[in-house]
Scaffold this motif. Structure first.
Motif, short mmCIF file in Angstrom:
data_model
loop_
_atom_site.label_atom_id
_atom_site.label_comp_id
_atom_site.label_asym_id
_atom_site.label_seq_id
_atom_site.Cartn_x
_atom_site.Cartn_y
_atom_site.Cartn_z
N PRO A 13 0.83 -1.22 0.00
CA PRO A 13 0.00 0.00 0.00
C PRO A 13 0.85 1.26 0.00
CG PRO A 13 0.08 -0.94 2.19
CD PRO A 13 0.91 -1.84 1.32
N SER A 66 4.85 12.25 5.89
CA SER A 66 4.06 11.11 5.39
C SER A 66 2.58 11.40 5.64
CB SER A 66 4.51 9.83 6.08
OG SER A 66 3.88 9.71 7.34
N GLY A 67 1.74 10.45 5.27
CA GLY A 67 0.30 10.65 5.40
C GLY A 67 -0.16 10.93 6.82
N THR A 68 0.44 10.26 7.79
CA THR A 68 0.02 10.43 9.18
C THR A 68 0.18 11.88 9.64
OG1 THR A 68 0.69 8.16 9.59
CG2 THR A 68 0.35 9.53 11.53
N ARG A 96 -5.38 4.38 14.62
CA ARG A 96 -4.34 5.42 14.69
C ARG A 96 -4.96 6.80 14.92
NH1 ARG A 96 0.18 5.49 10.09
NH2 ARG A 96 0.48 3.41 10.98
N VAL A 140 -12.16 6.44 7.86
CA VAL A 140 -11.18 6.10 6.82
C VAL A 140 -11.96 5.63 5.59
CG1 VAL A 140 -9.23 4.60 6.24
CG2 VAL A 140 -9.51 5.41 8.60
N CYS A 142 -10.93 4.08 2.34
CA CYS A 142 -10.55 2.67 2.13
C CYS A 142 -9.66 2.31 3.30
CB CYS A 142 -9.79 2.50 0.81
SG CYS A 142 -8.98 0.88 0.70
N ASP A 169 -10.11 10.31 6.22
CA ASP A 169 -8.77 9.86 5.84
C ASP A 169 -8.94 9.05 4.57
OD1 ASP A 169 -6.49 8.40 5.40
OD2 ASP A 169 -6.25 7.70 7.46
N MET A 171 -6.48 8.44 2.44
CA MET A 171 -5.08 8.25 2.03
C MET A 171 -4.93 7.27 0.87
SD MET A 171 -2.49 9.72 3.31
CE MET A 171 -3.22 10.21 4.84
N SER A 172 -5.53 6.09 1.00
CA SER A 172 -5.28 5.05 0.00
C SER A 172 -6.36 5.00 -1.07
CB SER A 172 -5.16 3.68 0.69
OG SER A 172 -6.37 3.38 1.35
N LYS A 195 0.15 7.66 -2.93
CA LYS A 195 -0.72 6.48 -3.05
C LYS A 195 -1.25 6.45 -4.49
CE LYS A 195 -1.01 4.96 1.43
NZ LYS A 195 0.40 4.88 1.82
#
Ligand SMILES: Cc1ncc(COP(=O)(O)O)c(C=O)c1O
Length: 376
Positions: A13, A66-68, A96, A140, A142, A169, A171-172, A195
């Motif tokens: 991922p 990063s994404g976080t 998270r 989230v 996905c 979120d 992100m992906s 991503k």
């Protein structure tokens, strides 16, 4: 569009396989105050808004890291210190979010479902009806833990009906699964360069409803993660507040160009869906079973149940598949022993066919006849 043929193909991922063009554009240096560089930033921010049809309602705030980092920054900037969040959790990234809110000292409630189960919408509805203190719902899109696609449209409708703020979120999913601001009511969507947009890792971004961000001054707990200040500064100077990740940004610009050439969200969704179909069908012929039913499966990453054959040792399997040029992703699920194979990044149907061939050859080498899991 080519990739570096000497590199392993990353069926993960992220970080993901990127195109050669995206990597090559980084072979230069840029001054952060240079007008060409400033123009690239303007272009990227505008394009990210357009991908979500959000130019009229939202602003794009990029952030190093990063994404976080951008998830944490958005939560800290948008949830006031006396706010209360409801987090819909069905995997590690939802957990998270709760952990971030612990650090930020924000009050929250968790609605948790198993990793192979979408949130219970009636429970979301009744909780919002019964607790007027809840100001924000966080979810989230996905959940990359399993690859499950959460029903974001239905969740957004419920949250809007209760007039609460929705933070996603994505992100992906962003760039491969539609997220249209005129159809899904969200106050913020967070995602990153590396991503489905196929840039290199190193920056995230949040699309935030403009009037919501305007009201967020002073909420943030952190100087560098304050998206209100990041936005204000960028609007005033066209520059990043702190040293920008110049190479990441220029690569992202190149990656976005290729994204548009491929047909935007529609084109990318089509390629990833085809990648995913070839992977699932090919693995099914070898006996493997997916954790998720097809209606829940996003074309992002697929969780396969661990085969029951005692000769199947995942570490050995992983190493041998890697020797054939493919990097898989170990599982960290609680519902079932499993491993994951991603279908995103600069990879095409032919790559997925070759990946399945690598799995088949590996099975022969280790003497495992079928990938059938014990539960079937
Ligand atoms: C849904 C989701 N959220 C957040 C993250 C965190 O991103 P990063 O590892 O870039 O900090 C990821 C990473 O895969 C993710 O898939």
């Amino acid at each position: 569009m080519t990739r570096n043929a000497n590199d392993a193909r990353l069926l993960t991922p992220g970080p993901l396989t990127t195109s050669q063009e995206t990597k090559e554009v980084m072979l230069h240096d840029w001054g952060s105050r240079d007008s060409d560089f400033i123009e690239i930033n303007r272009r990227i921010r505008m394009q990210l808004l357009k991908i979500a049809s959000a130019e009229a309602s939202h602003v794009c705030v990029p952030l190093q890291g990063s994404g976080t980092f951008v998830v944490e920054a958005a939560l800290g900037t948008l949830i006031p210190r006396d706010g209360k969040a409801l987090i819909l959790v069905n995997g590690a990234y939802g957990k998270r979010i709760a952990k971030i809110l612990d650090y930020l000292n924000r009050e929250y409630l968790v609605h948790e479902t198993a990793e192979d189960t979408t949130p219970v919408l009636s429970r979301l509805d009744s909780t919002l009806a019964g607790d007027s203190k809840i100001s924000h719902v966080v979810v989230v899109h996905c959940e990359t833990t399993s690859g499950i696609l959460n029903p974001i449209g239905e969740i957004a409708d419920i949250v809007a009906r209760h007039a609460r703020s929705l933070l996603i979120d994505a992100m992906s999913a962003f760039g491969a699964i539609p997220m249209e601001a005129n159809q899904i009511r969200f106050d913020a969507v967070m995602a990153s360069s590396n991503k489905c947009l196929e840039g290199i890792p190193g920056m995230g971004f949040a699309l935030i409803r403009k009037d919501v961000l305007e009201r967020s001054q002073g909420n943030a707990h952190s100087l560098s993660l304050d998206l209100y200040e990041q936005w204000k500064n960028m609007e005033a100077t066209s520059q990043w507040r702190f040293t920008p990740p110049t190479h990441v940004i220029v690569a992202f610009d190149k990656a976005l160009q290729q994204f548009h050439e491929e047909g935007g969200v529609g084109g990318r969704n089509e390629r990833y869906s085809e990648n995913c179909r070839i992977l699932i069908d090919g693995m099914a012929k070898l006996g493997f079973e997916t954790l998720l039913s097809s209606d829940l499966q996003a074309p992002i990453i697929v969780t396969f149940k661990m085969p029951e054959d005692p000769k199947f040792d995942f570490n050995e399997f992983y190493d041998r598949v890697k020797d054939k040029g493919f990097v898989l992703y170990p599982g960290k699920l609680t519902v079932a022993p499993s491993f994951r194979i991603g279908c995103i990044g600069h990879l095409f149907p032919e790559d997925m066919r070759e990946a399945v061939e690598a799995v088949e050859a590996t099975m022969k080498e280790i003497g495992v006849e079928s990938g059938k899991p014990s539960s079937s």
